[in-house]
Design a protein around this motif. Structure first.
Motif, PDB file in Angstrom:
ATOM      1  N   ARG A 386      35.813   4.412  65.442  1.00 56.11           N
ATOM      2  CA  ARG A 386      36.012   3.013  65.829  1.00 56.11           C
ATOM      3  C   ARG A 386      35.351   2.756  67.184  1.00 56.11           C
ATOM      4  O   ARG A 386      35.385   3.604  68.078  1.00 56.11           O
ATOM      5  CB  ARG A 386      37.494   2.687  65.905  1.00 56.11           C
ATOM      6  N   LEU A 387      34.775   1.573  67.320  1.00 59.32           N
ATOM      7  CA  LEU A 387      34.109   1.201  68.564  1.00 59.32           C
ATOM      8  C   LEU A 387      35.130   1.115  69.696  1.00 59.32           C
ATOM      9  O   LEU A 387      36.209   0.548  69.548  1.00 59.32           O
ATOM     10  CB  LEU A 387      33.408  -0.144  68.386  1.00 59.32           C
ATOM     11  N   ASP A 388      34.777   1.689  70.842  1.00 55.01           N
ATOM     12  CA  ASP A 388      35.693   1.726  71.983  1.00 55.01           C
ATOM     13  C   ASP A 388      34.873   1.580  73.264  1.00 55.01           C
ATOM     14  O   ASP A 388      33.653   1.810  73.281  1.00 55.01           O
ATOM     15  CB  ASP A 388      36.471   3.045  71.977  1.00 55.01           C
ATOM     16  N   HIS A 394      29.827   0.669  75.342  1.00 55.86           N
ATOM     17  CA  HIS A 394      30.631   0.878  74.144  1.00 55.86           C
ATOM     18  C   HIS A 394      30.075   2.045  73.353  1.00 55.86           C
ATOM     19  O   HIS A 394      28.855   2.290  73.357  1.00 55.86           O
ATOM     20  CB  HIS A 394      30.642  -0.376  73.256  1.00 55.86           C
ATOM     21  N   PHE A 396      31.206   4.665  69.650  1.00 60.04           N
ATOM     22  CA  PHE A 396      32.144   4.914  68.549  1.00 60.04           C
ATOM     23  C   PHE A 396      32.944   6.170  68.854  1.00 60.04           C
ATOM     24  O   PHE A 396      32.384   7.243  69.077  1.00 60.04           O
ATOM     25  CB  PHE A 396      31.393   5.054  67.222  1.00 60.04           C
TER      26      PHE A 396
END
Length: 413
Positions: A386-388, A394, A396
């Protein structure tokens, strides 16, 4: 099992639907059966609606309900009438009695059901409505049916149901649902009144009522999606949760079908069991969770998401598996490496059933390799990122990889 129909059999039991218009709504056949019966059973209201027609003994239906069923069956061979509201085979006594009778023993003469009358008053197509009873059942059962543009008929428990239901709808963010409370349908005291859930019902609702709910199209965000993989935010949890993407794949592998039973071993937050029960009509689940706080949390999640009948067993596998109903599918989300868990679950699984096990640690992965060698199936690795945020940028961020074993038990096993 009931015997095949015997066309020459003479019914000793007549189950007759009575509307709020009493004798005026009965056919000549129904009137004759009531007048000539040795025994006439019914609620006090039903007996009052047909008075003074019965010439035999009138028996008020006792509490508990099952006691009345036994009294009726004990009179087999006598001429008996049972009075019921509207259609006796629609949430009524007809289906209960039929389970204990052979074909040809019972005659049923239905009247229009309250649902048919409600739809006629509203101009709704009955086949396009969901009918849910909250008589002795949790209101949470309504939750899956509250969808944009949905129309529901809710069979009320008493005069308090409309107010409790309106309050609950507001709590769900569905205060704009248009509600109609309908009382004594088909009789001289019939009354139909509409209100918005957020405004609440009238204060003088009769105990005999039902509710019609018209859900507007604009409430999408307050409605549960009807697909596998609900957002993680739908569930109260302490971190022990099968995440949304993995859960969607897991439910697909479990392949729920109407009426099937799931064993969910190591329930965590109960997410897999809950979505199993939401997947198809009549799906049932038993979840085993040994931690008391988690077991209580699973029950709360089930209540909040519309499946309050989820059976939570506070126990540790394999010890807690004994005596449970035979499963059609088994999911193991925790404890798969514990001795005896997979063996006992596989032995209990009905032929043709599915077993799905998720693993994140290598010790459990090793056990799944052994399981595949022994019972077949397939192993799949599932990875989700999930992108963070990473500083001002940013990237993944990968979650822990899940190894999933899926197997179907052969009919020859």
């Amino acid at each position: 099992m009931p015997e095949p129909h015997n066309p020459e059999a003479t019914p000793w039991l007549s189950v007759i639907g009575v509307g709020e218009n009493g004798l005026d709504g009965l056919s000549s056949t129904a009137r004759t059966l009531i007048a000539q019966a040795e025994y006439v059973f019914g609620g006090a209201r039903h007996l009052g609606l047909v008075a003074p027609l019965p010439q035999g003994r009138c028996v008020a239906w006792p509490t508990p309900f099952s006691a009345g069923v036994q009294q009726v069956l004990a009179l087999r061979g006598h001429s008996v009438v049972v009075l019921a509201s509207g259609d006796p085979f629609f949430y009524g006594v007809g289906g209960v009695l039929a389970r204990s009778l052979e074909a040809g023993e019972m005659l049923c003469l239905p009247a229009p059901s309250s649902v048919a009358l409600a739809c006629a008053r509203l101009g709704w197509a009955q086949e396009q409505c969901h009918v849910v009873s909250v008589c002795g059942r949790p209101m949470a059962r309504l939750r899956p049916f509250l969808q944009p543009r949905a129309r529901l008929i809710v069979l009320s428990a008493d005069a308090q149901t409309p107010r409790e239901l309106a309050r609950w709808l507001v709590e769900l963010g569905l205060g704009t649902v248009r509600c109609s409370v309908m009382e004594a349908l088909g009789g001289p005291n019939e009354r139909c009144r509409s209100f918005m859930a957020k405004d609440g019902p009238p204060d003088d609702v009769a105990s005999l009522n039902l509710l019609a709910l018209d859900v507007p199209a604009e409430v999408t965000e307050a409605c549960l999606p009807r697909c596998s993989g609900l957002p993680d935010t739908c569930f109260e949890h302490d971190g022990q949760l099968t995440r949304q993407e993995i859960r969607a794949v897991t439910l697909s592998a479990l392949a729920p079908r109407a009426g099937e039973l799931l064993w969910d071993i190591g329930g965590g937050a109960g997410s897999v069991s809950i979505e199993w029960m939401l997947a198809a009509q009549g799906c049932r689940a038993i979840t085993l969770e040994s931690v008391p706080e988690r077991a209580a949390r699973i029950a709360r999640n089930a209540q909040a998401l519309g499946v309050p009948d989820l059976h939570v067993v506070q126990a540790r596998a394999p010890d807690g598996l004994g005596g449970l109903d035979t499963p059609d599918a088994v999911f193991v989300g925790g404890g798969a490496s514990r001795p005896g868990v997979l063996e006992q679950a596989w032995a209990a699984l009905r032929p043709g059933g599915r077993m799905v096990v998720n693993a994140v640690v290598v010790e459990t992965e090793a056990r799944l390799v052994q399981a595949m060698q022994e019972w077949g199936g397939r192993l799949t690795r599932l990875s989700v990122a999930r992108l963070d945020g990473v500083g001002g940028f940013h990237a993944f961020r990968p979650a822990m990889t899940v190894t999933q074993w899926v197997a179907s038990k052969p009919h020859s096993a």
